[in-house]
Scaffold this motif. Structure first.
Motif, PDB file in Angstrom:
ATOM      1  N   ASP A   1       7.302   2.936 -16.859  1.00 25.03           N
ATOM      2  CA  ASP A   1       7.909   4.256 -17.032  1.00 25.03           C
ATOM      3  C   ASP A   1       7.997   5.028 -15.720  1.00 25.03           C
ATOM      4  O   ASP A   1       8.408   6.179 -15.699  1.00 25.03           O
ATOM      5  N   ARG A   2       7.601   4.368 -14.624  1.00 27.95           N
ATOM      6  CA  ARG A   2       7.599   4.957 -13.285  1.00 27.95           C
ATOM      7  C   ARG A   2       6.744   6.218 -13.232  1.00 27.95           C
ATOM      8  O   ARG A   2       6.992   7.144 -12.451  1.00 27.95           O
ATOM      9  N   GLY A   3       5.670   6.243 -14.019  1.00 35.52           N
ATOM     10  CA  GLY A   3       4.751   7.371 -14.006  1.00 35.52           C
ATOM     11  C   GLY A   3       3.591   7.193 -13.058  1.00 35.52           C
ATOM     12  O   GLY A   3       2.770   8.094 -12.884  1.00 35.52           O
ATOM     13  N   GLY A   4       3.465   6.073 -12.414  1.00 35.36           N
ATOM     14  CA  GLY A   4       2.361   5.772 -11.504  1.00 35.36           C
ATOM     15  C   GLY A   4       2.405   4.300 -11.152  1.00 35.36           C
ATOM     16  O   GLY A   4       3.303   3.573 -11.599  1.00 35.36           O
ATOM     17  N   PRO A   5       1.451   3.822 -10.366  1.00 35.88           N
ATOM     18  CA  PRO A   5       0.431   4.562  -9.623  1.00 35.88           C
ATOM     19  C   PRO A   5       1.040   5.339  -8.447  1.00 35.88           C
ATOM     20  O   PRO A   5       2.168   5.077  -8.026  1.00 35.88           O
ATOM     21  N   ALA A   6       0.256   6.246  -7.898  1.00 35.25           N
ATOM     22  CA  ALA A   6       0.767   7.190  -6.910  1.00 35.25           C
ATOM     23  C   ALA A   6       1.242   6.505  -5.624  1.00 35.25           C
ATOM     24  O   ALA A   6       2.332   6.799  -5.120  1.00 35.25           O
TER      25      ALA A   6
ATOM     26  N   PHE B   1       5.559   4.852  -1.790  1.00 38.78           N
ATOM     27  CA  PHE B   1       6.003   3.815  -0.854  1.00 38.78           C
ATOM     28  C   PHE B   1       7.506   3.580  -0.957  1.00 38.78           C
ATOM     29  O   PHE B   1       8.129   3.093  -0.006  1.00 38.78           O
ATOM     30  N   GLY B   2       8.100   3.937  -2.078  1.00 37.45           N
ATOM     31  CA  GLY B   2       9.538   3.780  -2.219  1.00 37.45           C
ATOM     32  C   GLY B   2      10.315   4.499  -1.130  1.00 37.45           C
ATOM     33  O   GLY B   2      11.391   4.036  -0.709  1.00 37.45           O
ATOM     34  N   ALA B   3       9.806   5.628  -0.640  1.00 36.84           N
ATOM     35  CA  ALA B   3      10.487   6.357   0.430  1.00 36.84           C
ATOM     36  C   ALA B   3      10.521   5.536   1.710  1.00 36.84           C
ATOM     37  O   ALA B   3      11.509   5.577   2.458  1.00 36.84           O
ATOM     38  N   GLU B   4       9.469   4.790   1.963  1.00 35.81           N
ATOM     39  CA  GLU B   4       9.432   3.915   3.133  1.00 35.81           C
ATOM     40  C   GLU B   4      10.516   2.850   3.055  1.00 35.81           C
ATOM     41  O   GLU B   4      11.187   2.527   4.036  1.00 35.81           O
ATOM     42  N   MET B   5      10.718   2.306   1.870  1.00 38.06           N
ATOM     43  CA  MET B   5      11.750   1.292   1.695  1.00 38.06           C
ATOM     44  C   MET B   5      13.156   1.880   1.824  1.00 38.06           C
ATOM     45  O   MET B   5      14.062   1.238   2.352  1.00 38.06           O
ATOM     46  N   LEU B   6      13.341   3.095   1.348  1.00 35.24           N
ATOM     47  CA  LEU B   6      14.640   3.735   1.501  1.00 35.24           C
ATOM     48  C   LEU B   6      14.958   3.969   2.976  1.00 35.24           C
ATOM     49  O   LEU B   6      16.097   3.800   3.418  1.00 35.24           O
ATOM     50  N   LEU B   7      13.943   4.321   3.743  1.00 38.33           N
ATOM     51  CA  LEU B   7      14.123   4.561   5.170  1.00 38.33           C
ATOM     52  C   LEU B   7      14.402   3.285   5.942  1.00 38.33           C
ATOM     53  O   LEU B   7      15.174   3.292   6.907  1.00 38.33           O
ATOM     54  N   LYS B   8      13.783   2.157   5.533  1.00 39.54           N
ATOM     55  CA  LYS B   8      13.731   1.001   6.419  1.00 39.54           C
ATOM     56  C   LYS B   8      14.354  -0.276   5.875  1.00 39.54           C
ATOM     57  O   LYS B   8      14.396  -1.283   6.587  1.00 39.54           O
ATOM     58  N   SER B   9      14.790  -0.286   4.626  1.00 36.99           N
ATOM     59  CA  SER B   9      15.388  -1.506   4.086  1.00 36.99           C
ATOM     60  C   SER B   9      16.747  -1.198   3.465  1.00 36.99           C
ATOM     61  O   SER B   9      17.002  -0.075   3.034  1.00 36.99           O
ATOM     62  N   LYS B  10      17.588  -2.212   3.408  1.00 37.77           N
ATOM     63  CA  LYS B  10      18.943  -2.013   2.900  1.00 37.77           C
ATOM     64  C   LYS B  10      19.017  -2.054   1.376  1.00 37.77           C
ATOM     65  O   LYS B  10      19.905  -1.456   0.785  1.00 37.77           O
ATOM     66  N   GLN B  11      18.090  -2.789   0.727  1.00 40.90           N
ATOM     67  CA  GLN B  11      18.174  -2.892  -0.729  1.00 40.90           C
ATOM     68  C   GLN B  11      16.814  -2.927  -1.412  1.00 40.90           C
ATOM     69  O   GLN B  11      16.727  -3.115  -2.621  1.00 40.90           O
ATOM     70  N   GLY B  12      15.733  -2.707  -0.653  1.00 39.43           N
ATOM     71  CA  GLY B  12      14.390  -2.808  -1.213  1.00 39.43           C
ATOM     72  C   GLY B  12      13.987  -1.581  -2.017  1.00 39.43           C
ATOM     73  O   GLY B  12      14.714  -0.590  -2.111  1.00 39.43           O
ATOM     74  N   GLY B  13      12.817  -1.664  -2.608  1.00 42.76           N
ATOM     75  CA  GLY B  13      12.273  -0.566  -3.391  1.00 42.76           C
ATOM     76  C   GLY B  13      10.911  -0.942  -3.922  1.00 42.76           C
ATOM     77  O   GLY B  13      10.375  -2.018  -3.623  1.00 42.76           O
ATOM     78  N   THR B  14      10.323  -0.062  -4.697  1.00 46.43           N
ATOM     79  CA  THR B  14       9.091  -0.406  -5.413  1.00 46.43           C
ATOM     80  C   THR B  14       9.489  -0.731  -6.841  1.00 46.43           C
ATOM     81  O   THR B  14      10.034   0.110  -7.562  1.00 46.43           O
TER      82      THR B  14
END
Length: 331
Positions: A276-281, A286-299
């Motif tokens: 439900d994307r309610g956690g863990p914190a 960390f998803g913001a790091e992937m948005l900054l540095k990867s073309k298609q990654g995510g958590t």
């Protein structure tokens, strides 16, 4: 303000969160946690041992008390248990190198509004390239983070008592999984697939631990390099899935399934979020790091991993906490 209104201090701590990165990274750069562990207990003693100003030492101590990494006991400062475990130089789980590295990354966050608008990096921020000189610093800094997860995975799979087994570590970086597993099982052998610039680092680190004779490397891109068929007892895919999109992860999992012997197991370790994307914190942030540095990654969610692994041909999938990561074992 009335007594029923919320106080702004929590918001202010978040807005000024970069202070914590700066204080922890600077303390690590000057080995303050190591000096505290060795008996320094006040600003004057720390300043003398670290070669910094006493005013600077006191400011760092105040900041470290604020973030809960240093505590006062009878007028003397000392590391908390957490700082002793993870921020003293030289230990197998020391994160001091990573703390220093993050100081250099702080400026990049200023791009986040534009990155969010664009849906991906707006500068040459993608680090996943073979010849990036950043690897030497990044790979060694990240190594300690994988030690707990590698240990948890080895225990869950009974690696120590498994006899002469073989491991394929895809994108193995520093070779942490190989080191932990080969030390646990003197009969095991490991092969790491990664770019040569990274494999050089892993070979050096494994040699320093006396494991070079059971550790081999294959240089190449895991997207295109052949994994073989029915060759390995275990395979590891650690902290790679977050930089890949769904289709690429399914493709790699399928090839890893083919590379395993009958009854073999795949270990996937990453920052996994709840369905439900309610956690863990930590994985959520960390998803913001992937948005900054990867073309298609995510958590990715647990259900994402489950679906991908089932598509790849795995039927027995279990999850093992390794905070802030999760170890996924698939057979």
């Amino acid at each position: 303000m009335t007594g029923n209104e919320p106080a702004p201090d929590g918001i202010l701590r978040l807005i000024n969160g970069y202070w914590a990165t700066g204080v922890v990274g600077t303390a690590a750069a000057h080995s303050l946690f190591t000096h505290l562990e060795q008996g320094a207990g006040d600003a004057a003693e720390l300043a003398a041992r670290a070669g910094i100003a006493e005013r600077g030492a006191q400011t760092l101590l105040d900041g470290l008390v604020s973030v809960g990494l240093v505590e006062l006991h009878e007028g003397r400062y000392r590391n908390t248990a957490e700082a002793s475990a993870y921020l003293v130089d030289g230990g197998p789980t020391s994160l001091t190198g990573f703390a220093r590295l993050k100081l250099k990354h702080m400026a990049g966050l200023a791009d986040l509004p534009d990155v969010v608008r664009a849906g991906g990096p707006v500068r040459d921020a993608v680090v996943e390239v073979a010849d990036n000189p950043h690897w030497e610093e990044l790979v060694t800094a990240l190594a300690a983070q994988s030690v707990p997860a590698a240990t948890i995975a080895a225990e869950a799979l009974g690696v120590a008592d498994a006899g002469p087994v073989s491991l394929l570590d895809v994108g193995g970086g520093s070779g942490v999984y190989s080191a932990v597993w080969l030390e646990a099982n003197p009969a095991a052998r490991s092969t790491q697939l990664d770019w040569e610039r990274i494999n050089v680092i892993a070979r050096r680190l494994l040699a320093e631990r006396g494991l070079a004779d059971r550790f081999t490397t294959v240089s190449g891109d895991f997207h295109t390099t052949d994994f073989g068929t029915g060759t390995y007892d275990f395979a590891v895919y650690s902290h790679i899935a977050h930089q890949e999109g769904p289709e690429d992860n399914v493709a790699v999992f399928s090839r890893l399934r083919d590379a395993l012997k009958p009854g073999g197991a795949l270990v996937v370790c990453d920052y996994v979020v709840d369905d439900d994307r309610g956690g863990p914190a930590f994985p959520l942030m960390f998803g913001a790091e992937m948005l900054l540095k990867s073309k298609q990654g995510g958590t990715w969610r647990r259900s994402d991993y489950h679906g991908w692994l089932v598509k790849a041909g795995f039927t027995d999938i279990s999850y093992h906490p390794a905070p802030p990561a999760t170890v996924v074992i698939a057979r």
